[in-house]
Design an enzyme around this catalytic site. Sequence first.
Site, PDB file in Angstrom:
ATOM      1  N   ARG A   1       7.523  21.917  -1.138  1.00  0.00           N
ATOM      2  CA  ARG A   1       8.405  20.628  -0.348  1.00  0.00           C
ATOM      3  C   ARG A   1       7.557  20.158   0.813  1.00  0.00           C
ATOM      4  O   ARG A   1       8.148  19.390   1.734  1.00  0.00           O
ATOM      5  CB  ARG A   1       9.666  21.056  -0.006  1.00  0.00           C
ATOM      6  CG  ARG A   1      10.581  21.536  -0.985  1.00  0.00           C
ATOM      7  CD  ARG A   1      11.944  21.614  -0.897  1.00  0.00           C
ATOM      8  NE  ARG A   1      12.845  21.858  -1.977  1.00  0.00           N
ATOM      9  CZ  ARG A   1      12.905  22.906  -2.464  1.00  0.00           C
ATOM     10  NH1 ARG A   1      12.672  24.000  -1.954  1.00  0.00           N
ATOM     11  NH2 ARG A   1      13.897  23.035  -3.688  1.00  0.00           N
TER      12      ARG A   1
ATOM     13  N   LYS B   1      -0.859   7.435   2.709  1.00  0.00           N
ATOM     14  CA  LYS B   1      -0.788   7.195   0.962  1.00  0.00           C
ATOM     15  C   LYS B   1      -1.367   8.097   0.281  1.00  0.00           C
ATOM     16  O   LYS B   1      -2.463   8.553   0.411  1.00  0.00           O
ATOM     17  CB  LYS B   1      -1.042   5.954   0.543  1.00  0.00           C
ATOM     18  CG  LYS B   1      -0.461   4.729   0.896  1.00  0.00           C
ATOM     19  CD  LYS B   1      -0.933   3.481   0.339  1.00  0.00           C
ATOM     20  CE  LYS B   1      -0.083   2.324   0.315  1.00  0.00           C
ATOM     21  NZ  LYS B   1      -0.479   1.002  -0.198  1.00  0.00           N
TER      22      LYS B   1
ATOM     23  N   GLU C   1     -14.322  -2.729   0.967  1.00  0.00           N
ATOM     24  CA  GLU C   1     -13.270  -2.410   1.627  1.00  0.00           C
ATOM     25  C   GLU C   1     -13.300  -2.805   2.963  1.00  0.00           C
ATOM     26  O   GLU C   1     -12.357  -3.242   3.652  1.00  0.00           O
ATOM     27  CB  GLU C   1     -12.812  -0.954   1.721  1.00  0.00           C
ATOM     28  CG  GLU C   1     -12.320  -0.245   0.375  1.00  0.00           C
ATOM     29  CD  GLU C   1     -10.770  -0.764   0.087  1.00  0.00           C
ATOM     30  OE1 GLU C   1     -10.125  -1.398   0.801  1.00  0.00           O
ATOM     31  OE2 GLU C   1     -10.402  -0.556  -1.077  1.00  0.00           O
TER      32      GLU C   1
ATOM     33  N   LYS D   1      -6.949  -0.750   9.748  1.00  0.00           N
ATOM     34  CA  LYS D   1      -6.250  -0.104   8.929  1.00  0.00           C
ATOM     35  C   LYS D   1      -4.972   0.563   9.922  1.00  0.00           C
ATOM     36  O   LYS D   1      -3.868   0.637   9.550  1.00  0.00           O
ATOM     37  CB  LYS D   1      -6.522   0.792   8.049  1.00  0.00           C
ATOM     38  CG  LYS D   1      -5.746   1.336   7.097  1.00  0.00           C
ATOM     39  CD  LYS D   1      -6.120   1.802   5.867  1.00  0.00           C
ATOM     40  CE  LYS D   1      -5.201   2.447   4.859  1.00  0.00           C
ATOM     41  NZ  LYS D   1      -5.536   3.021   3.476  1.00  0.00           N
TER      42      LYS D   1
ATOM     43  N   GLU E   1       4.877   0.326   3.995  1.00  0.00           N
ATOM     44  CA  GLU E   1       4.472  -0.903   3.260  1.00  0.00           C
ATOM     45  C   GLU E   1       5.903  -1.663   2.859  1.00  0.00           C
ATOM     46  O   GLU E   1       5.921  -2.170   1.681  1.00  0.00           O
ATOM     47  CB  GLU E   1       3.672  -0.293   1.870  1.00  0.00           C
ATOM     48  CG  GLU E   1       2.953  -1.568   1.353  1.00  0.00           C
ATOM     49  CD  GLU E   1       2.006  -1.094   0.063  1.00  0.00           C
ATOM     50  OE1 GLU E   1       0.924  -1.565   0.084  1.00  0.00           O
ATOM     51  OE2 GLU E   1       2.603  -0.187  -0.745  1.00  0.00           O
TER      52      GLU E   1
ATOM     53  N   ARG F   1       1.955  -4.340   5.755  1.00  0.00           N
ATOM     54  CA  ARG F   1       0.892  -3.425   5.312  1.00  0.00           C
ATOM     55  C   ARG F   1       0.375  -3.778   3.735  1.00  0.00           C
ATOM     56  O   ARG F   1      -0.751  -3.347   3.455  1.00  0.00           O
ATOM     57  CB  ARG F   1       1.411  -1.929   5.098  1.00  0.00           C
ATOM     58  CG  ARG F   1       0.331  -0.968   4.536  1.00  0.00           C
ATOM     59  CD  ARG F   1       0.856   0.555   4.904  1.00  0.00           C
ATOM     60  NE  ARG F   1       0.037   1.461   4.184  1.00  0.00           N
ATOM     61  CZ  ARG F   1      -0.049   2.880   4.429  1.00  0.00           C
ATOM     62  NH1 ARG F   1       1.018   3.415   5.101  1.00  0.00           N
ATOM     63  NH2 ARG F   1      -1.050   3.521   4.283  1.00  0.00           N
TER      64      ARG F   1
ATOM     65  N   ASN G   1      -3.915  -4.958   0.548  1.00  0.00           N
ATOM     66  CA  ASN G   1      -4.006  -4.724  -0.955  1.00  0.00           C
ATOM     67  C   ASN G   1      -4.819  -6.084  -1.383  1.00  0.00           C
ATOM     68  O   ASN G   1      -5.040  -6.259  -2.425  1.00  0.00           O
ATOM     69  CB  ASN G   1      -2.799  -4.709  -1.544  1.00  0.00           C
ATOM     70  CG  ASN G   1      -2.104  -3.268  -1.497  1.00  0.00           C
ATOM     71  OD1 ASN G   1      -2.744  -2.284  -1.760  1.00  0.00           O
ATOM     72  ND2 ASN G   1      -0.863  -3.315  -1.161  1.00  0.00           N
TER      73      ASN G   1
ATOM     74  N   HIS H   1      -6.886  -6.044  -4.558  1.00  0.00           N
ATOM     75  CA  HIS H   1      -6.442  -5.019  -5.308  1.00  0.00           C
ATOM     76  C   HIS H   1      -5.559  -5.323  -6.621  1.00  0.00           C
ATOM     77  O   HIS H   1      -5.496  -4.451  -7.401  1.00  0.00           O
ATOM     78  CB  HIS H   1      -5.992  -3.885  -4.514  1.00  0.00           C
ATOM     79  CG  HIS H   1      -6.762  -3.106  -3.290  1.00  0.00           C
ATOM     80  ND1 HIS H   1      -7.391  -3.698  -2.864  1.00  0.00           N
ATOM     81  CD2 HIS H   1      -7.086  -1.907  -3.334  1.00  0.00           C
ATOM     82  CE1 HIS H   1      -7.993  -2.871  -1.799  1.00  0.00           C
ATOM     83  NE2 HIS H   1      -8.032  -1.707  -2.195  1.00  0.00           N
TER      84      HIS H   1
ATOM     85  N   HIS I   1      -7.304  -3.521  -9.556  1.00  0.00           N
ATOM     86  CA  HIS I   1      -6.458  -2.360 -10.025  1.00  0.00           C
ATOM     87  C   HIS I   1      -6.393  -2.787 -11.566  1.00  0.00           C
ATOM     88  O   HIS I   1      -6.648  -1.725 -12.320  1.00  0.00           O
ATOM     89  CB  HIS I   1      -5.321  -2.137  -9.515  1.00  0.00           C
ATOM     90  CG  HIS I   1      -5.252  -1.346  -8.367  1.00  0.00           C
ATOM     91  ND1 HIS I   1      -4.230  -1.052  -7.595  1.00  0.00           N
ATOM     92  CD2 HIS I   1      -6.033  -0.850  -7.715  1.00  0.00           C
ATOM     93  CE1 HIS I   1      -4.476  -0.744  -6.494  1.00  0.00           C
ATOM     94  NE2 HIS I   1      -5.764  -0.267  -6.523  1.00  0.00           N
TER      95      HIS I   1
ATOM     96  N   HIS J   1     -14.462   1.884  -7.644  1.00  0.00           N
ATOM     97  CA  HIS J   1     -13.280   1.220  -7.171  1.00  0.00           C
ATOM     98  C   HIS J   1     -13.748  -0.015  -6.257  1.00  0.00           C
ATOM     99  O   HIS J   1     -13.064  -1.042  -6.164  1.00  0.00           O
ATOM    100  CB  HIS J   1     -12.354   2.257  -6.283  1.00  0.00           C
ATOM    101  CG  HIS J   1     -11.170   1.494  -5.497  1.00  0.00           C
ATOM    102  ND1 HIS J   1     -10.219   0.809  -6.355  1.00  0.00           N
ATOM    103  CD2 HIS J   1     -10.882   1.374  -4.143  1.00  0.00           C
ATOM    104  CE1 HIS J   1      -9.242   0.700  -5.431  1.00  0.00           C
ATOM    105  NE2 HIS J   1      -9.661   0.663  -4.115  1.00  0.00           N
TER     106      HIS J   1
END
Length: 377
Positions: free
Chosen positions: A121, A143, A185, A227, A237, A241, A245, A248, A252, A265
């Site tokens: 946990r 993330k 990026e 960032k 987000e 935020r 992206n 992206h 993606h 990527h």
Amino acid sequence: MPSIQLKTPSASYEIAIASGLIRRLPSRLKKLKTGKPFRPFIVTSPEIWKLWGKQVMAPFGKDQPTVLFLPAGERHKRLRVVESLLEQLAAAGADRDALLIAFGGGVVGDVTGFLAAIYMRGIPYVQIPTTLLAQVDSSVGGKTGVNLGAGKNLVGSFHHPLAVLADTDVLKTLPKAELRAGLQESIKAGIIRDPKLFRYLETNADAVLRGDTKALSHVIAASVRVKADVVANDELESGLRMILNYGHTLGHAIEAATGYKQLLHGEAVGWGSIAATHLGVMRGMITEPEANRILQLILRYGPLTPVKVKAAKLVDLTSSDKKNRSGTLSFVLPVKIGEAVIVRDITRSEMLTAAEWMLTQMRNHGTVKTPTPKKRR
């Protein structure tokens, strides 16, 4: 040594950028744990460990960390791999005093963070990113997650590291293609929030591309500040935020359409950024001269690997994008260099036009020409 502090409502930690950080790793970990007992477990890929394993282990002396291996590549960022690593942690006797260390690129960092979020946990972890892309982007912000067949990063959690240690020495063994891909990026960071970073990338391209330590350190620090600032203002987000992206959504989709095997990527983000810039011009949101600066900078840090895929397939794949809200796709578009906005009324027709135009640029080997913009809305 650049050191950036990221502060959010749930976490506060240092992002250190310097050479030689892995040589001082044991002492840094002890400071992070402030005297509390801990047992380190390193998660890495065989390729990275072959290059840097001895240097990482040497300062630990007799108290060697346990090392777990994650196969390289985006296609291994799946739940079945997570389960295998969880079983290995349990078999090795990892308990709540375990400290995970992500030593690798973005895939290693995302998976290790997710392991830390769900094992018992939640246990602590540290990011030691070994690619430029991970240093400027994926290691920062908390993330974590893995992919599903339906799309990228659809399973995950927000779980911040205790620290990010970006050792610039490890970039010396980074292939040139990965260096260029990571810089996409940084270009994104300049487009959405930092015109000074964008200009630096324009005027210092030769030094940055040849891996000049001073130039790269400047770019890494500036990208991380972008960032960190965005995450500090929108940790989970819920709004701002999402601008991170940029490029992206279609990026993606390109990765998913090609089975995460044909391009890096950062290259996918570069193509996605080209499409987003085109869409901004078509909507009259950004001027043609500004758009051309963006497109030319993206290509200056190429070449980007072309792929063969249908525009309609890419648009269909965006339907499973995690940024969707109530069936509506959120898309990040540029207003000017240093500013981007989230648009929520993009139509399928617009997406198809942008995707088809982007694919045309692939066929033309990246010789881009922006369309005449509509009247600014």
